[in-house]
Scaffold this active site. Sequence first.
Site, PDB file in Angstrom:
ATOM      1  N   LYS A  52       0.844  -1.183   0.000  1.00  0.00           N
ATOM      2  CA  LYS A  52       0.000   0.000   0.000  1.00  0.00           C
ATOM      3  C   LYS A  52       0.882   1.236   0.000  1.00  0.00           C
ATOM      4  CE  LYS A  52      -2.942   2.796   2.964  1.00  0.00           C
ATOM      5  NZ  LYS A  52      -3.546   2.964   4.293  1.00  0.00           N
ATOM      6  N   GLU A 105      -8.088  12.487  13.264  1.00  0.00           N
ATOM      7  CA  GLU A 105      -7.147  11.418  13.610  1.00  0.00           C
ATOM      8  C   GLU A 105      -6.160  11.804  14.703  1.00  0.00           C
ATOM      9  OE1 GLU A 105      -4.144   8.316  11.301  1.00  0.00           O
ATOM     10  OE2 GLU A 105      -5.609   9.490  10.196  1.00  0.00           O
TER      11      GLU A 105
END
Length: 461
Positions: free
Chosen positions: A215, A264
Amino acid sequence: MNRKLTAARKTQLKIEDHAVRFFTETIDAGRISPLAFFEAGESCYKDKRFYWQNADKTMTLVGIGHATVITSEGTDERFAHISNTWNKLRAALIKEEKDMEPVLFGGFSYDPKSVKDEEWEAFPSAYFVVPSFQLTIKNGRTSISINLVTESSEAAEEFDQLRDERDRLIHIAQVEDFNLLEKPKVVSIEEMAKEKYMKAVADVTRKINNGEAEKVVIARSVQLHFDEEVPAVTALHHISNEQQESYHFGLQKDGQLFFGATPERLIEISDGRAYSACVAGSIKRGKSAGEDRELGEELLEDRKNREEHQYVVHMISQVFQSFCTDIIMPKSPKLMKIRDIQHLFTPIEGKVEQGTDIFSLVQSLHPTPALGGVPTNVSLEMIRSEEKMDRGYYAAPIGWTDTAGNGEFAVAIRSALLDGDRAYLYAGGGIVADSDPAEEYDETWVKFRPVMRALGGKLNG
């Protein structure tokens, strides 16, 4: 206000020259709007202010002026440099029991080895400040502290001048009219190198299918142009008003404001326990409650997003196992719903081992797979070669720590660099083996929307 120095503090202020001393004094401030206090520093401290509010609204910080600044232009050693310098300063602290702990606030660049773009020239690899005037709202109590770092034998005089200035700032914040400006008028929206982004996504997808990585997060930027200079307080007011569930931050330097509303949390340390959030995998909000629920269920069951989320869970849990004991983490993610987007979310916490400070955890956690990729070093090299953009402080750690060792850092996504009459907005997404460039491009617009809306920009849909 009590303006008399205690006998103990008078003695401390008279210590001989050349010994660094760190003084603080706190007073209760009643009810003061944090943004009104921020704006009170506009005329004299325009480039020396910061703003922070955590997601659950239990901690708000505003800093005005600089008692001291700690910076680094280094790469791997920048975290240790900030930590070591701060620890030396903490050791010089002189405070009374009633005084609030002084804070160190700032951030790191995403990748000091990446290409450098002109808009980020003022921001070094790491930039942290201790404010001269610190407003703290914690669990409903508002206080204002003076912080003084000095080697001078004239410390008592310096401290008294700071008290006068503190009172002036409080008076402005409490008494003068605080006119919140309307949202800026956007003249144009300029996409920065769209074709380069599309090619980067395609190239990275091909490399992932060739087994070079699992990824890689690829980001891009857009630039907004306004009809006039946008005040920092305007941007902070609108982003914090519209993104209630997020962390709100703003950091000024050399005429620029880096700000945003991020969902986050990277790491929090509170009374010896560490907390983090695994946030990765996203989908838009629905136009009705029913559609919203269906989209949320789709996200929870989507293989690509679950895999992307699991990369983050695996990495963060490994870091916690290295630095913490008594770890608590649920087995399955749940949904985090904010105004424009839904995320997969898994919380984690643990007891911090003795000798570990927040900068050790920040270094080990940055970048998470949600903002870098898997494997980390391979993905960073691929971002440098394919993305070819200076992320600056976007997607990097921003936050605070105090002299007691508590603190909190967020990941600076949903963010922008405001520079006079223009702003640079940043957004990205995780690229995996079956990623489609057009779909990834569309997803970035969803992530641009919170900051773009706060700055007066509009998107269709």
